[in-house]
Design a protein around this motif. Structure first.
Motif, PDB file in Angstrom:
ATOM      1  N   UNK A   1       0.807  -1.230   0.000  1.00  0.00           N
ATOM      2  CA  UNK A   1       0.000   0.000   0.000  1.00  0.00           C
ATOM      3  C   UNK A   1       0.836   1.274   0.000  1.00  0.00           C
ATOM      4  N   UNK A   2       2.157   1.170   0.035  1.00  0.00           N
ATOM      5  CA  UNK A   2       3.019   2.356  -0.052  1.00  0.00           C
ATOM      6  C   UNK A   2       3.192   2.827  -1.499  1.00  0.00           C
ATOM      7  N   UNK A   3       2.882   1.966  -2.447  1.00  0.00           N
ATOM      8  CA  UNK A   3       3.002   2.307  -3.863  1.00  0.00           C
ATOM      9  C   UNK A   3       1.767   3.074  -4.313  1.00  0.00           C
ATOM     10  N   UNK A   4       1.937   3.928  -5.296  1.00  0.00           N
ATOM     11  CA  UNK A   4       0.787   4.640  -5.856  1.00  0.00           C
ATOM     12  C   UNK A   4      -0.113   3.651  -6.584  1.00  0.00           C
ATOM     13  N   UNK A   5      -1.366   4.033  -6.798  1.00  0.00           N
ATOM     14  CA  UNK A   5      -2.210   3.207  -7.671  1.00  0.00           C
ATOM     15  C   UNK A   5      -1.556   3.145  -9.057  1.00  0.00           C
ATOM     16  N   UNK A   6      -1.922   2.149  -9.833  1.00  0.00           N
ATOM     17  CA  UNK A   6      -1.377   2.062 -11.187  1.00  0.00           C
ATOM     18  C   UNK A   6      -1.804   3.288 -11.984  1.00  0.00           C
ATOM     19  N   UNK A   7      -0.827   3.904 -12.625  1.00  0.00           N
ATOM     20  CA  UNK A   7      -1.046   5.121 -13.393  1.00  0.00           C
ATOM     21  C   UNK A   7      -0.697   4.860 -14.855  1.00  0.00           C
ATOM     22  N   UNK A   8      -1.331   5.573 -15.788  1.00  0.00           N
ATOM     23  CA  UNK A   8      -0.945   5.392 -17.182  1.00  0.00           C
ATOM     24  C   UNK A   8       0.482   5.891 -17.401  1.00  0.00           C
ATOM     25  N   UNK A   9       1.219   5.170 -18.207  1.00  0.00           N
ATOM     26  CA  UNK A   9       2.593   5.541 -18.544  1.00  0.00           C
ATOM     27  C   UNK A   9       2.578   6.393 -19.806  1.00  0.00           C
ATOM     28  N   UNK A  10       3.652   7.137 -20.065  1.00  0.00           N
ATOM     29  CA  UNK A  10       3.721   7.862 -21.339  1.00  0.00           C
ATOM     30  C   UNK A  10       3.737   6.922 -22.553  1.00  0.00           C
TER      31      UNK A  10
END
Length: 84
Positions: A59-68
């Motif tokens: 839970x220390x990681x960010x939610x999955x985010x779109x990559x470039x």
């Protein structure tokens, strides 16, 4: 099919604390960011592997985010280290 007990942890978000607030309240600290890029499965598997190695809680990681890059996601871990 069984459900992993950690599966829901990827949806959890860590409490939001501004890095400027932390930098002002604790002198001699700087933020260091660790970023994982890849497929959804690859990023999730890497986060779980790092958890099993004791590197960071899921839970220390960010939610999955779109990559470039199309078809990729990313997740970010921010750690604060002491500086001289």
């Amino acid at each position: 099919m069984t459900k992993s007990f950690l599966a829901d942890a990827f949806q959890a978000t860590a409490p939001s604390v501004s890095s400027s607030v932390l930098a002002e309240t604790i002198p001699n600290r700087e933020s260091v960011k660790v970023v994982i890029f890849g497929s959804t499965a690859g990023v999730n598997n890497t986060i779980l592997t790092l958890y099993k190695l004791g590197f960071a809680q899921v839970n220390e990681w960010s939610p999955l985010l779109p990559s470039p890059n199309p078809g990729e996601v990313m997740s970010i871990l921010t750690r604060y280290i002491l500086t001289n």
